[in-house]
Design an enzyme around this catalytic site. Sequence first.
Site, PDB file in Angstrom:
ATOM      1  N   GLU A  49       0.843  -1.204   0.000  1.00 22.34           N
ATOM      2  CA  GLU A  49       0.000   0.000   0.000  1.00 22.34           C
ATOM      3  C   GLU A  49       0.883   1.261   0.000  1.00 22.34           C
ATOM      4  O   GLU A  49       0.544   2.272  -0.614  1.00 22.34           O
ATOM      5  CB  GLU A  49      -0.942   0.025   1.207  1.00 22.34           C
ATOM      6  CG  GLU A  49      -1.817  -1.215   1.401  1.00 22.34           C
ATOM      7  CD  GLU A  49      -2.828  -1.497   0.305  1.00 22.34           C
ATOM      8  OE1 GLU A  49      -2.708  -0.943  -0.801  1.00 22.34           O
ATOM      9  OE2 GLU A  49      -3.738  -2.312   0.568  1.00 22.34           O
ATOM     10  N   HIS A  98       2.004   1.790  -3.457  1.00 22.46           N
ATOM     11  CA  HIS A  98       0.920   2.352  -4.277  1.00 22.46           C
ATOM     12  C   HIS A  98       0.822   3.863  -4.062  1.00 22.46           C
ATOM     13  O   HIS A  98       0.713   4.619  -5.023  1.00 22.46           O
ATOM     14  CB  HIS A  98      -0.419   1.682  -3.944  1.00 22.46           C
ATOM     15  CG  HIS A  98      -0.421   0.200  -4.176  1.00 22.46           C
ATOM     16  ND1 HIS A  98      -1.419  -0.625  -3.744  1.00 22.46           N
ATOM     17  CD2 HIS A  98       0.485  -0.607  -4.782  1.00 22.46           C
ATOM     18  CE1 HIS A  98      -1.138  -1.871  -4.085  1.00 22.46           C
ATOM     19  NE2 HIS A  98       0.009  -1.883  -4.705  1.00 22.46           N
ATOM     20  N   TYR A 120       1.450   7.068  -6.968  1.00 21.60           N
ATOM     21  CA  TYR A 120       0.630   8.231  -7.320  1.00 21.60           C
ATOM     22  C   TYR A 120       1.460   9.514  -7.247  1.00 21.60           C
ATOM     23  O   TYR A 120       1.328  10.401  -8.083  1.00 21.60           O
ATOM     24  CB  TYR A 120      -0.583   8.346  -6.390  1.00 21.60           C
ATOM     25  CG  TYR A 120      -1.436   7.103  -6.336  1.00 21.60           C
ATOM     26  CD1 TYR A 120      -1.907   6.508  -7.504  1.00 21.60           C
ATOM     27  CD2 TYR A 120      -1.767   6.507  -5.126  1.00 21.60           C
ATOM     28  CE1 TYR A 120      -2.682   5.353  -7.457  1.00 21.60           C
ATOM     29  CE2 TYR A 120      -2.547   5.359  -5.072  1.00 21.60           C
ATOM     30  CZ  TYR A 120      -2.993   4.783  -6.231  1.00 21.60           C
ATOM     31  OH  TYR A 120      -3.750   3.647  -6.178  1.00 21.60           O
ATOM     32  N   GLU A 161     -10.953  -3.099  -0.770  1.00 20.26           N
ATOM     33  CA  GLU A 161     -10.106  -3.777  -1.757  1.00 20.26           C
ATOM     34  C   GLU A 161     -10.896  -4.280  -2.955  1.00 20.26           C
ATOM     35  O   GLU A 161     -10.347  -4.404  -4.046  1.00 20.26           O
ATOM     36  CB  GLU A 161      -9.382  -4.967  -1.102  1.00 20.26           C
ATOM     37  CG  GLU A 161      -8.445  -4.602   0.030  1.00 20.26           C
ATOM     38  CD  GLU A 161      -7.192  -3.886  -0.451  1.00 20.26           C
ATOM     39  OE1 GLU A 161      -6.959  -3.836  -1.668  1.00 20.26           O
ATOM     40  OE2 GLU A 161      -6.453  -3.378   0.415  1.00 20.26           O
ATOM     41  N   HIS A 215      -4.851  -8.562  -2.184  1.00 23.04           N
ATOM     42  CA  HIS A 215      -5.342  -8.077  -0.889  1.00 23.04           C
ATOM     43  C   HIS A 215      -6.782  -8.547  -0.653  1.00 23.04           C
ATOM     44  O   HIS A 215      -7.161  -8.900   0.463  1.00 23.04           O
ATOM     45  CB  HIS A 215      -5.273  -6.551  -0.814  1.00 23.04           C
ATOM     46  CG  HIS A 215      -3.892  -6.012  -1.054  1.00 23.04           C
ATOM     47  ND1 HIS A 215      -3.623  -4.681  -1.247  1.00 23.04           N
ATOM     48  CD2 HIS A 215      -2.687  -6.652  -1.128  1.00 23.04           C
ATOM     49  CE1 HIS A 215      -2.323  -4.525  -1.440  1.00 23.04           C
ATOM     50  NE2 HIS A 215      -1.742  -5.701  -1.382  1.00 23.04           N
ATOM     51  N   GLU A 252      -3.947  -5.331  -5.525  1.00 23.65           N
ATOM     52  CA  GLU A 252      -5.236  -5.235  -4.820  1.00 23.65           C
ATOM     53  C   GLU A 252      -6.015  -6.546  -4.928  1.00 23.65           C
ATOM     54  O   GLU A 252      -6.734  -6.919  -3.996  1.00 23.65           O
ATOM     55  CB  GLU A 252      -6.089  -4.062  -5.341  1.00 23.65           C
ATOM     56  CG  GLU A 252      -5.452  -2.680  -5.333  1.00 23.65           C
ATOM     57  CD  GLU A 252      -4.872  -2.212  -3.998  1.00 23.65           C
ATOM     58  OE1 GLU A 252      -4.981  -2.932  -2.996  1.00 23.65           O
ATOM     59  OE2 GLU A 252      -4.294  -1.111  -3.974  1.00 23.65           O
TER      60      GLU A 252
HETATM   61 FE   LIG Z   1      -3.216  -0.411  -2.607  1.00 22.06          FE
HETATM   62 FE   LIG Z   2      -4.866  -2.923  -1.034  1.00 25.50          FE
END
Ligand SMILES: [Fe+2]
Ligand SMILES: [Fe+2]
Length: 347
Positions: free
Chosen positions: A120, A123, A127, A187, A224, A221
């Site tokens: 995470e 991720h 961005y 998720e 997850h 994801e």
């Molecule tokens: Fe994520």
């Molecule tokens: Fe996630």
Amino acid sequence: MERLTRKRLFNPDGDTAPGARRIIGGNTTNLNDFNNMKYQWASDWYRQAMNNFWIPEEISMAADVLDYPRLTEAERTAYDKILSFLIFLDSVQTANLPNISQYVTANEINLCLTIQAFQEAVHSQSYSYMLDTICTPTERDRILYQWKDDAHLLARNTFIGDLYNEFQEKQDRLTFLKVLTANYILEGIYFYSGFMFFYNLARGGKMPGSVQEIRYINRDENTHLWLFRSIIKELRGEEPELFTGKNVAVMEEMMREGVRQEIAWGRYVIGEQIPGLTEEMVEDYILYLGNLRWSSLGFGTLYEGREAEPASMKWVGLYSNANMVKTDFFEAKSTAYAKSAALVDDL
Ligand SMILES: [Fe+2]
Ligand SMILES: [Fe+2]
């Protein structure tokens, strides 16, 4: 409702036999014993997650730098708002997963949650990398903190944030079940109006770097979602009395609310202004996903007649399918990760 006990950090008298392990209420030593795992799926998950390792900056944003100013105003607004929401989701996940781990007494599951928290963080970083590349620092900050000006975005973030905060305030068994369900919905539902927007840009040949970032994120994801589905299903076996009709109804209402919010968000950010997408397509797809998520927990159908993937959205799978991610679309160097040669010992 009975309170959960926070696991002890150093616990030399904990159980070492895998058979004694429990998701909650167990007596863990916290020793990372990879050879004796009770939950085989946790071992499989861990290996898969490690294999999925990737680095955001290895994806070129060169085409996106040119494309971003050429997007239509509606596309650029949607891009900004969707990224702003995704940044919030990944940030809150990074921060909240360790809170859940405090109460999980199966060490192999804690290992998975640690890897997930790391992903995470990656991720969120992706961005920042995307925005750093395509826009100015001022525009980047405006997008990062768009909840300050956008009431719809703030309301969404507040709904999720309140659910997560609730578990910080009271650690009882039902609130634990709710925070697991909130994770599962996050998720499995919340990312998807956003992902489909990026995949639609790909269909139009726009923003290929951003799309590639999103595809790697989507692949993570998916795992997850797999992790939280496994935790919830395993917990149902271990703690059947927690899954009363009343508590499952709470979970179901959370799922329905999550679906409602994702559809409303899709209408707001995508609407009828993005070539290739309509409000109806977004709604059909999210209802289908809601059904898929609910039934894969073993609870049956949520929306009658919405069991099949909508024909108008078949193309989403071309981009989001994890198997295709591994074979067809991604550069070999990032999927089979071997980085030892890149380490330089300069101490
Ligand atoms: Fe994520
Ligand atoms: Fe996630």
